[in-house]
Structures are given as C-alpha cells and as structure tokens.
Design a protein around this motif. Structure first.
Motif, short mmCIF file in Angstrom:
data_model
loop_
_atom_site.label_atom_id
_atom_site.label_comp_id
_atom_site.label_asym_id
_atom_site.label_seq_id
_atom_site.Cartn_x
_atom_site.Cartn_y
_atom_site.Cartn_z
N HIS A 1 43.52 36.83 56.70
CA HIS A 1 43.33 38.35 56.45
C HIS A 1 41.82 38.56 55.70
O HIS A 1 41.44 37.80 55.20
CB HIS A 1 44.46 38.64 55.30
N VAL A 2 41.38 39.57 56.60
CA VAL A 2 39.93 40.01 56.05
C VAL A 2 40.02 41.39 55.59
O VAL A 2 40.45 42.35 55.98
CB VAL A 2 38.95 39.86 57.33
N TYR A 3 39.30 41.48 54.32
CA TYR A 3 39.23 42.68 53.75
C TYR A 3 37.87 43.09 53.75
O TYR A 3 37.01 42.55 53.29
CB TYR A 3 39.69 42.43 52.15
N ASP A 4 37.60 44.39 54.00
CA ASP A 4 36.33 45.00 53.89
C ASP A 4 36.39 45.87 52.45
O ASP A 4 37.03 46.70 52.03
CB ASP A 4 36.13 46.15 54.86
N VAL A 5 35.52 45.10 51.50
CA VAL A 5 35.44 45.44 49.99
C VAL A 5 34.59 46.14 49.76
O VAL A 5 34.26 46.56 48.51
CB VAL A 5 35.45 44.07 49.07
N HIS B 1 42.94 38.68 42.58
CA HIS B 1 44.36 39.01 42.23
C HIS B 1 44.66 40.36 42.50
O HIS B 1 45.80 41.14 42.72
CB HIS B 1 44.92 38.50 41.05
N ARG B 2 43.65 41.18 42.24
CA ARG B 2 43.76 42.81 42.52
C ARG B 2 43.95 43.27 43.99
O ARG B 2 44.13 44.37 44.15
CB ARG B 2 42.75 43.59 41.57
N PHE B 3 43.29 42.41 44.75
CA PHE B 3 43.03 43.02 45.76
C PHE B 3 43.87 42.32 47.15
O PHE B 3 44.44 42.91 47.92
CB PHE B 3 41.74 42.56 46.40
N ILE B 4 44.62 41.07 46.75
CA ILE B 4 45.56 40.43 47.60
C ILE B 4 46.79 41.02 47.51
O ILE B 4 47.25 41.01 46.29
CB ILE B 4 45.29 38.87 47.49
N GLU B 5 47.28 41.45 48.77
CA GLU B 5 48.61 42.13 48.37
C GLU B 5 50.00 41.18 48.45
O GLU B 5 51.08 41.98 48.80
CB GLU B 5 48.55 43.17 49.72
#
Length: 104
Positions: free
Chosen positions: A40-44, A86-90
């Motif tokens: 999983h890749v997140y654009d933060v 931990h606040r970003f991983i769903e």
C-alpha cells in the motif's frame, strides 16, 4: 508462524510520483509467495500540515520551546511519520515495523 505481509509506504511529492516506476522495475508487486503480500502506497503530501501540528502537540507540553523548524533541522518531515504511522494505516494491526525507504 507464517503470516501475510502488508507493506505500507509513506511518500510525499516527488517520491510518491516515482514509486510506481520503482515497484515496476523491481517487479515486487508480481512476486508469487505462499502467503498474502500487499503493498500500500500513501501520498502523504496533504498530511504535512497536520503532521507539523501533531509534532507540536506531542512535544511542546514537555518541551515548551520546541518548534517544527527545530524538529526538522536534523530529520526531514518524512522521518517524523514513524511516530504517527498508526494514524495513517487504515488496518487493524498487532505489530508495526517502521523501515526507512532508503533501507529497503
């Protein structure tokens, strides 16, 4: 124990834009394994402002003179994501191992 592997990559700006090419070149997304592997890749990029606010909220109670500028003198803003992953991983995870992308 054999378990599935869920990889979560945080990237901002230019780093996020090149990740697809990196994953394609390494063919990591096409590996066939016995257990489930998900990347999983997140654009933060759009979280940077809230991350800076979280840095202040976390450190100023004990270090009243702490500033974001001071916090990113040695480390980049991206480095601070390890404290807030931990606040970003769903997903509901029992264990989380943070590894800088330059180590992978």
């Amino acid at each position: 124990f054999e378990r599935s592997l869920f990889v979560h990559v945080f990237a901002d700006g230019d780093a996020y834009e090149v990740l697809e090419g990196v994953l394609d070149r390494t063919q990591v997304t096409s590996w066939v394994t016995r257990n489930q592997v998900e990347i999983h890749v997140y654009d933060v990029q759009h979280h940077i402002k809230s991350l800076k606010a979280q840095m202040l909220e976390t450190f100023q109670p004990n270090f009243p003179n702490f500033t974001v500028a001071e916090g990113i003198v040695i480390h980049t803003v991206g480095t601070w994501f390890r404290l807030y992953a931990h606040r970003f991983i769903e997903y509901d995870v029992d264990n989380l191992l943070y590894i800088d992308t330059d180590c992978v």
